[in-house]
Design a protein around this motif. Structure first.
Motif, short mmCIF file in Angstrom:
data_model
loop_
_atom_site.label_atom_id
_atom_site.label_comp_id
_atom_site.label_asym_id
_atom_site.label_seq_id
_atom_site.Cartn_x
_atom_site.Cartn_y
_atom_site.Cartn_z
N SER A 253 0.86 -1.19 0.00
CA SER A 253 0.00 0.00 0.00
C SER A 253 0.89 1.24 0.00
CB SER A 253 -0.93 -0.03 1.22
OG SER A 253 -0.18 -0.18 2.41
N ALA A 254 0.34 2.36 0.35
CA ALA A 254 1.13 3.59 0.42
C ALA A 254 2.25 3.44 1.45
CB ALA A 254 0.24 4.77 0.78
N PRO A 255 3.34 4.18 1.31
CA PRO A 255 4.42 4.09 2.30
C PRO A 255 3.91 4.34 3.72
CG PRO A 255 5.14 5.35 0.39
CD PRO A 255 3.67 5.09 0.21
N SER A 256 4.48 3.61 4.66
CA SER A 256 4.02 3.70 6.05
C SER A 256 4.12 5.14 6.55
CB SER A 256 4.87 2.79 6.93
OG SER A 256 6.24 3.14 6.86
N ASP B 36 1.46 10.94 0.57
CA ASP B 36 0.15 10.48 0.15
C ASP B 36 0.16 10.33 -1.36
OD1 ASP B 36 -2.87 10.13 0.86
OD2 ASP B 36 -2.82 11.56 -0.81
N ILE B 37 -0.25 9.15 -1.85
CA ILE B 37 -0.13 8.88 -3.28
C ILE B 37 -1.03 9.80 -4.09
CG2 ILE B 37 -0.51 7.13 -5.05
CD1 ILE B 37 0.35 5.02 -3.11
N ALA B 38 -2.29 9.97 -3.67
CA ALA B 38 -3.21 10.81 -4.43
C ALA B 38 -2.72 12.26 -4.48
CB ALA B 38 -4.61 10.74 -3.82
N ALA B 39 -2.25 12.78 -3.34
CA ALA B 39 -1.76 14.16 -3.31
C ALA B 39 -0.49 14.30 -4.15
CB ALA B 39 -1.51 14.58 -1.87
N PHE B 40 0.37 13.29 -4.10
CA PHE B 40 1.61 13.35 -4.88
C PHE B 40 1.32 13.26 -6.38
CE2 PHE B 40 5.77 11.57 -6.31
CZ PHE B 40 6.57 12.61 -5.88
N ALA B 41 0.29 12.48 -6.75
CA ALA B 41 -0.10 12.41 -8.15
C ALA B 41 -0.60 13.77 -8.65
CB ALA B 41 -1.17 11.34 -8.34
N SER C 112 2.00 1.03 -4.11
CA SER C 112 3.43 1.21 -4.29
C SER C 112 4.09 -0.15 -4.42
CB SER C 112 4.03 1.99 -3.11
OG SER C 112 3.97 1.22 -1.92
N VAL C 113 5.34 -0.15 -4.82
CA VAL C 113 6.12 -1.37 -4.98
C VAL C 113 7.36 -1.26 -4.09
CG1 VAL C 113 7.48 -2.79 -6.56
CG2 VAL C 113 5.30 -1.83 -7.29
N VAL C 114 7.56 -2.24 -3.22
CA VAL C 114 8.75 -2.31 -2.39
C VAL C 114 9.80 -3.10 -3.17
CG1 VAL C 114 9.72 -3.12 -0.21
CG2 VAL C 114 7.40 -2.19 -0.28
N GLN C 115 10.84 -2.41 -3.60
CA GLN C 115 11.84 -3.05 -4.45
C GLN C 115 12.68 -4.03 -3.66
OE1 GLN C 115 14.37 -0.31 -6.54
NE2 GLN C 115 15.34 -1.90 -7.79
N THR C 116 12.96 -5.16 -4.25
CA THR C 116 13.82 -6.18 -3.65
C THR C 116 14.94 -6.49 -4.63
OG1 THR C 116 12.39 -7.93 -4.56
CG2 THR C 116 11.92 -7.18 -2.32
N GLY C 117 15.73 -7.48 -4.31
CA GLY C 117 16.82 -7.85 -5.19
C GLY C 117 18.11 -7.15 -4.83
N SER C 118 19.09 -7.25 -5.73
CA SER C 118 20.42 -6.71 -5.48
C SER C 118 20.36 -5.19 -5.35
CB SER C 118 21.36 -7.09 -6.62
OG SER C 118 20.89 -6.59 -7.85
N ALA C 119 21.26 -4.66 -4.55
CA ALA C 119 21.30 -3.22 -4.27
C ALA C 119 22.56 -2.61 -4.87
CB ALA C 119 21.22 -2.96 -2.77
N SER C 120 22.65 -2.63 -6.19
CA SER C 120 23.82 -2.06 -6.85
C SER C 120 23.79 -0.53 -6.88
CB SER C 120 23.90 -2.59 -8.29
OG SER C 120 22.72 -2.29 -9.01
N ASP C 121 22.67 0.08 -6.51
CA ASP C 121 22.55 1.53 -6.52
C ASP C 121 22.94 2.16 -5.19
OD1 ASP C 121 20.48 0.48 -5.12
OD2 ASP C 121 18.87 1.34 -6.35
N GLY C 122 23.48 1.37 -4.27
CA GLY C 122 23.92 1.91 -2.99
C GLY C 122 22.86 1.97 -1.92
#
Length: 258
Positions: A159-162, A184-189, A200-210
């Protein structure tokens, strides 16, 4: 001059006190026991919810076309905790840093950037990871590597960020800043003009971006309800023990013997 009450009056007073104490103890035992059972029922519900969350996480990842079907709030909730594999392009200008987020016991930021999906013309907010805050200058933004061109993002739907508690004046001051307390997603849109999905999407996987992606496991809170149930049943047992000791055992021990 001391008043003397007949023995019958004294016994009557003691009898009324005994039955009043008994009634109060029975009510307390019934209430605490029912509250304990209610917490066990809540724990059973949360266990079923946790099982559903685990089952969704083990399903095959959703593609972009399947995610685009979640344009309504109800359909978005049906996809929560599903894994996804999306292709799109980052929108670096939309990067937001959520303040006062901790990982490894250290304060820092959750980094959030909008991802413009390759299909459908929609965008989705991606919680990319965590980065520590500057020790001396808290408003200094960390350097984040944001790839250009088309990227593939793996993660899980959330869902939206905590949200964290914020004062009204702080929310007004940070409403258009890169560093914010909540988002807030609606306000940010509306602010960015992007057609953001209501999730929202919580990204997983390798962290090559630091960024660090040691996200806390999704927990429905089953242990909390077991703890509350233990407290209520413990209080129930304490009332019963005190009643038996003071109203029965001590009364029997203190009774004069012939």
């Amino acid at each position: 001059m001391q008043d003397h009450y007949p023995a019958s009056t004294t016994r009557q007073r003691l009898g009324w006190r005994f039955w009043l104490t008994t009634l109060a103890a029975m009510v307390a035992i019934a209430v605490t026991a029912s509250l304990g059972r209610w917490q066990l029922a809540r724990a059973a519900q949360k266990q079923a919810l946790q099982a559903a969350i685990d089952e969704r996480g083990q399903q095959s990842p959703l593609a972009t076309t399947e995610l685009l079907s979640a344009r309504g709030q109800g359909s978005a909730e049906a996809l929560l905790h599903r894994s996804v594999r999306l292709r799109g392009r980052w929108e670096p200008a939309t990067t937001v840093y959520l303040d006062n987020r901790q990982m490894y016991g250290r304060p820092g930021f959750y980094v959030i950037t909008a991802l413009r999906l390759e299909e459908g013309g929609a965008s989705v907010l991606v919680q990319r990871g965590w980065v520590p805050r500057h020790f001396q200058e808290r408003t200094q933004l960390p350097e984040i590597a944001t790839p250009t061109g088309e990227v593939t993002v793996e993660g899980r739907i959330a869902s939206a960020p905590s949200r964290l508690y914020e004062f009204t004046h702080a929310a007004d001051a940070q409403g258009s800043s890169a560093i914010r307390q909540n988002l807030d997603i609606a306000a940010f849109a509306a602010e960015t003009g992007l057609p953001l999905l209501p999730l929202s999407v919580v990204q997983t996987g390798s962290a090559s971006d630091g960024l660090s992606r040691d996200w806390p496991a999704v927990d429905s809170g089953v242990d909390k309800h077991y703890g509350y149930a233990f407290q209520w049943f413990g209080l129930c047992a304490l009332v019963a023990i005190l009643y038996v000791w003071f109203q029965l055992i001590r009364r029997f021990v203190a009774r004069p013997r012939p």
